[in-house]
Design an enzyme around this catalytic site. Structure first.
Site, PDB file in Angstrom:
ATOM      1  N   LYS A  79       0.937  -1.234  -0.180  1.00  0.00           N
ATOM      2  CA  LYS A  79      -0.052   0.175   0.015  1.00  0.00           C
ATOM      3  C   LYS A  79       1.094   1.006   0.090  1.00  0.00           C
ATOM      4  O   LYS A  79       1.925   1.324   0.735  1.00  0.00           O
ATOM      5  CB  LYS A  79      -0.895   0.072   1.232  1.00  0.00           C
ATOM      6  N   SER A 154      -9.863   1.351   3.002  1.00  0.00           N
ATOM      7  CA  SER A 154      -8.944   2.355   2.170  1.00  0.00           C
ATOM      8  C   SER A 154      -7.428   1.345   1.549  1.00  0.00           C
ATOM      9  O   SER A 154      -7.068   1.875   0.559  1.00  0.00           O
ATOM     10  CB  SER A 154      -8.103   3.381   3.014  1.00  0.00           C
ATOM     11  N   SER A 178      -9.653  -1.093   7.324  1.00  0.00           N
ATOM     12  CA  SER A 178      -9.013  -0.840   5.983  1.00  0.00           C
ATOM     13  C   SER A 178      -8.305  -1.953   5.296  1.00  0.00           C
ATOM     14  O   SER A 178      -8.016  -2.109   4.267  1.00  0.00           O
ATOM     15  CB  SER A 178      -8.091   0.320   5.829  1.00  0.00           C
TER      16      SER A 178
HETATM   17  N1  GLN Z   1     -13.034   3.561   6.747  1.00  0.00           N
HETATM   18  C1  GLN Z   1     -12.274   3.955   7.756  1.00  0.00           C
HETATM   19  C2  GLN Z   1     -12.151   5.482   7.621  1.00  0.00           C
HETATM   20  O1  GLN Z   1     -12.595   6.066   6.712  1.00  0.00           O
HETATM   21  C3  GLN Z   1     -11.317   3.382   8.211  1.00  0.00           C
HETATM   22  C4  GLN Z   1     -10.145   3.734   7.418  1.00  0.00           C
HETATM   23  C5  GLN Z   1      -8.809   2.694   7.684  1.00  0.00           C
HETATM   24  O2  GLN Z   1      -8.896   1.599   8.293  1.00  0.00           O
HETATM   25  N2  GLN Z   1      -7.543   3.358   7.353  1.00  0.00           N
HETATM   26  O3  GLN Z   1     -11.674   6.051   8.338  1.00  0.00           O
END
Ligand code: GLN
Length: 489
Positions: A79, A154, A178
């Site tokens: 990532k 994400s 994420s």
């Molecule tokens: N979807 C969650 C957010 O938008 C988690 C994101 C993540 O785990 N980086 O904060």
């Protein structure tokens, strides 16, 4: 079976036995990328020559009879939020479009020490804020199963890369789900380790008390091998756990005896997709048929999880993102009147709408008049949520639930409705608030042909047993062997 539809664990075994070479495997991944990534959009950056160079070096080491690391020759996508010296690290943001880190994250150094092949950098929601990867400043990533659907986020690029077999393994980060949510959407295994299990030195910070690096894989064995390589104490990360990492592979194939699995009463709420409910029920039946006892457990504060997370995470983000000031590194506006205007213009141009929303929410909840009502209150609720998990784990070994309330949603479907998007994390973010490990494993298909993930949560530091429980399920089912059409059989 083609090299690409072979699971990551088996690929590692074949590499070890000399049945395939790293160059063959890396080339197969690169071919899959060049044939399909224009439609999937998983990668932001690929350096073919660098990938093949690493593969050749491992093959040569093996041929010379030298000892090789535990991930020798297997390609791993990363990532674009984990710094790798000399490679781009955009975090999906215009702000860091041209940023080349001058150092490598501990995770990257560990992957290199394990002789993995670092394949390329994957797309993500800007600064890891989002659940669909649509918040990337650069491109959309498409779900490998159905291209008008989101891959989740994400870490959507890493999940889609593994789901479309462009890489057998990938690294992601999980602050509220994420890794587990996109793993569920793309039909792959994804794990968030215990807070502190994997060093975050060199991970670009989103919400420091929640962020954790973790693995994706096409199967549990590969995922376990990747987590093993990433784990361990690091003096460069003060939150890293100073305890030896258990051997995650030694007993992986040994089924757990006398297993007790909890089903959370409060998770049986309205608004959960019918296919997700039936896949979860069937998955729990699989455990029952393997001898597990299924018990109801209660997490009385779970319903405050989304609100608590969306106060704490933006508060920490607003503080962490103050470093993007146009002075130290990254984007700087070209035209401005004075210093204050330079900050304003730089941040206005550099950040996308979701990141700005988080900064504003976080700044608000930390401001003098509101900090007690929001941030401090949220910290107290967070403690209650952690206590709920501690209580539940007195009664059961693991908690099973859907990873997400729905299968993948369509690209564009939720992007203008932030609250609906935030609700997509309702089953995952508790693990981050409590600091406990969680895994999502392929456990079904929706009537539309989209994957459904089962989430298992475990007590802190219990990754080895959690992986064994996941492996038991994998041995009894074939969901992990299903691949999207774009993977030639
Ligand atoms: N979807 C969650 C957010 O938008 C988690 C994101 C993540 O785990 N980086 O904060």
């Amino acid at each position: 079976m083609s090299i690409l539809s072979t699971g990551a664990g088996e690929l590692l075994a074949q590499l070890n036995r000399g049945e395939i070479t790293s160059v063959e495997l890396t080339q197969a991944c690169l071919n899959q990328i060049s044939q399909n990534d224009m439609n999937v959009g998983a990668f932001l950056h690929i350096d073919q020559d660098y990938a093949l160079e690493q593969a050749k070096a491992v093959d040569n080491k093996r041929a010379a009879g030298e000892s090789v690391g535990p991930l020798a020759g297997i390609p791993v996508a990363v990532k674009d939020v984990v710094c790798h010296k000399g490679q781009p690290c955009t975090c999906g943001s215009k702000y860091l479009k041209d940023f080349i880190p001058p150092y490598s994250a501990t995770s990257i150094e560990k992957l290199q020490a394990a002789d993995a092949v670092l394949l390329g950098r994957t797309n993500m929601d800007e600064f890891a804020m989002g659940s669909s990867t649509e918040n990337s400043a650069f491109q959309k990533t498409h779900n490998p199963w159905k291209q008008d659907y989101a891959p989740g986020g994400s870490s959507g690029g890493s999940a889609a890369a593994v789901g479309s077999r462009m890489a057998p393994l990938a690294v992601g980060s999980d602050t509220g789900g994420s890794i587990r949510q996109p793993a569920s959407f793309c039909g792959v295994v994804g794990m968030k380790p215990t807070y502190g299990r994997v060093s975050r030195y060199g991970l670009v910070a989103f919400a420091s008390s929640l962020d954790q690096i973790g693995p994706f894989g096409t199967d549990v064995t590969g995922t376990a091998a990747l987590l093993q390589a990433l784990s361990g104490h690091d003096p460069l990360d003060s939150t890293s756990i100073n305890k030896p990492t258990p051997d995650l592979l030694a007993d992986l194939n040994q089924p757990l005896e006398g297993l007790k699995i909890g089903v959370v009463k409060e998770f049986q709420a309205d608004g959960i997709d019918e296919d997700v409910i039936s896949a979860t029920d069937e998955a729990i039946n699989v455990y029952r048929s393997l001898g597990a006892e299924i018990k109801d457990v209660s997490l009385p504060h779970a319903r405050y999880g989304v609100a608590t997370y969306y106060i704490i995470a933006p508060a920490e983000a607003s503080s962490n993102l103050s470093r993007y000031d146009g002075i130290h590194y990254g984007h700087r506006a070209e035209e401005f009147k004075d210093l204050t205007d330079m900050y304003r213009q730089t941040r206005e141009e550099g950040f996308g709408p979701e990141v700005k929303r988080r900064i504003m929410m976080g700044t608000y909840t930390l401001s003098a008049g509101y900090i007690d009502a929001y941030y401090v209150k949220a910290l107290k609720v967070r403690r209650l949520i952690r206590n709920d998990y501690d209580d539940a784990f007195q009664e059961v070994d693991f908690i099973a639930s859907p990873a997400c309330p729905t299968p993948a949603f369509k690209i564009g479907e939720l992007i203008n409705d932030p609250l609906a998007m935030y609700l997509s994390d309702m089953f995952t973010l508790g693990a981050n608030l409590a600091g406990i490990p969680g895994i999502s494993i392929p456990a079904g298909m929706s009537s539309e042909g989209l994957p459904i993930g089962l989430q298992l949560l475990g007590p802190p530091l219990e990754e080895a047993r959690l992986l064994r429980a996941a492996r038991m399920f994998e041995q009894a089912t074939d969901w992990h062997q299903k691949v999207p059409e774009l993977v030639a059989q």
